[in-house]
Design an enzyme around this catalytic site. Structure first.
Site, PDB file in Angstrom:
ATOM      1  N   CYS A  87       0.824  -1.204   0.000  1.00 14.63           N
ATOM      2  CA  CYS A  87       0.000   0.000   0.000  1.00 14.63           C
ATOM      3  C   CYS A  87       0.873   1.276   0.000  1.00 14.63           C
ATOM      4  O   CYS A  87       1.509   1.559  -0.993  1.00 14.63           O
ATOM      5  CB  CYS A  87      -0.975  -0.041   1.170  1.00 14.63           C
ATOM      6  SG  CYS A  87      -2.409   1.012   0.947  1.00 14.63           S
ATOM      7  N   HIS A 194      -3.528  -5.748   1.263  1.00 18.78           N
ATOM      8  CA  HIS A 194      -2.823  -5.938   2.540  1.00 18.78           C
ATOM      9  C   HIS A 194      -2.773  -7.402   2.984  1.00 18.78           C
ATOM     10  O   HIS A 194      -3.688  -7.855   3.675  1.00 18.78           O
ATOM     11  CB  HIS A 194      -3.535  -5.141   3.631  1.00 18.78           C
ATOM     12  CG  HIS A 194      -3.386  -3.672   3.515  1.00 18.78           C
ATOM     13  ND1 HIS A 194      -2.371  -2.972   4.130  1.00 18.78           N
ATOM     14  CD2 HIS A 194      -4.129  -2.748   2.857  1.00 18.78           C
ATOM     15  CE1 HIS A 194      -2.500  -1.680   3.854  1.00 18.78           C
ATOM     16  NE2 HIS A 194      -3.554  -1.508   3.094  1.00 18.78           N
ATOM     17  N   GLU A 196      -1.026  -8.619   5.304  1.00 22.44           N
ATOM     18  CA  GLU A 196      -0.885  -8.721   6.765  1.00 22.44           C
ATOM     19  C   GLU A 196      -2.227  -8.635   7.487  1.00 22.44           C
ATOM     20  O   GLU A 196      -2.349  -8.985   8.640  1.00 22.44           O
ATOM     21  CB  GLU A 196       0.086  -7.638   7.273  1.00 22.44           C
ATOM     22  CG  GLU A 196      -0.493  -6.244   7.465  1.00 22.44           C
ATOM     23  CD  GLU A 196      -0.665  -5.455   6.165  1.00 22.44           C
ATOM     24  OE1 GLU A 196      -0.496  -6.033   5.080  1.00 22.44           O
ATOM     25  OE2 GLU A 196      -0.981  -4.251   6.259  1.00 22.44           O
TER      26      GLU A 196
END
Lengths: 221, 81
Positions: A87, A194, A196
């Site tokens: 990002c 994302h 994560e």
């Protein structure tokens, strides 16, 4: 394996990245501050997390790209070191010239925050052993995720297999639905979604709070 | 010395802000509107002995930070003592 996670002023996924990577067997996470200029040579991987570094002043990632640590990151990458940006981290890598193209305002201007499906593009060490076309569901959260690149650079990128991920559907006006790319040497990779935020199996205790809330409301009714 | 720099997306880069404003102007009845591009203005106050020195310095600033040549182009609008 040592992974460095950089925090810029305004990064807000640095904790999530460190936590998520730290859950993996054999991974030791080193937290790095944007003013650190020490040698990064001992690290096996450097991660630039998401967020709004420097409040997105001037252009997303522009200020972070000239942070003191970025000279060291560039040197690390030029020696073949692996660098991964998520990002805002992806935006910083483009601004610093480590990745081609740029990320600009979404076509419809809105901030998009939702789970989307992407598919693995050209084969690279960043996605092995996943084969081309493998679909992944990951959250995105960005206002400036429209990847732009000039046609000449794009054809070079295609030739060298640098398209790491594409959105299944056009979400933000990104050129050729690009969601992630690598550099030509394949040691630098950036993606808007994302990972994560979709990699936590450690605790489902949040469910206990939601259940308690529901129970409270039901009992009151 | 004071320099004013205009920065715009390159013509090849779609400007969603400009596009939305153009549509709004047309909705208001400004049927003459063909296109709107929105850019930014940066004023830099700097020390320089000659205008030419300032001009060179501003060029370097644009190259290193103020402008991303992948998506933007710029014009030094004015420079005065």
């Amino acid at each position: 394996m040592r992974v460095g996670v950089i925090t810029f002023p305004g990064s807000n996924c640095d904790e999530d990245c460190s936590f998520s990577l730290g859950q993996l067997e054999g991974v030791e996470v080193s937290r790095l501050w944007h003013k650190d200029t020490a040698s990064l040579g001992e690290l096996d991987l450097i991660v630039l997390p998401g967020g709004f570094s420097y409040g997105d002043y001037l252009r997303t990632g522009a200020m972070a790209a000239i942070s003191p640590i970025m000279s060291a990151v560039k040197e690390y990458a030029s020696r073949g070191g692996r660098v991964f940006g998520i990002c805002n981290g992806f935006q910083i890598l483009c601004e610093s010239g480590l990745l081609p193209g740029a990320l600009v305002k979404n076509q419809k201007l809105g901030f998009i925050c939702k789970e989307v499906t992407i598919e693995v593009g050209d084969p690279s060490p960043w996605t092995a052993p996943l084969s081309t076309g493998t679909q992944l569901k990951l959250p995105i959260a960005h206002g400036e995720g429209r990847f732009v690149v000039d046609p000449t650079t794009y054809s070079e990128m295609k030739k060298h297999g640098q398209i790491a991920f594409r959105y299944l559907e056009d979400l933000n006006g990104s050129f050729e639905k690009i969601a992630g790319i690598t550099n030509r040497e394949k040691n630098v990779c950036g993606m808007m979604p994302h990972p994560e935020r979709a990699a936590d199996l450690k605790s489902r205790d949040g469910m206990k709070i939601w259940n308690a809330l529901l129970r409270q409301v039901r009992e009151k009714a | 010395m004071k320099a004013r720099i205009h920065i715009f997306y390159k013509d090849s880069v779609f400007d969603p802000q400009g596009n939305t404003v153009a549509a709004s102007l047309q909705r208001l009845g400004f049927n003459t509107v063909k296109d709107v591009r929105i850019g930014k203005v940066i004023d830099v106050t700097l020390e320089a002995k000659r205008i030419e020195d300032a001009r060179i310095e501003i060029g370097k600033m644009c190259e290193k930070l103020l402008v991303n040549p992948v998506i933007e182009s710029y014009r030094l609008e004015s420079i005065e003592a």
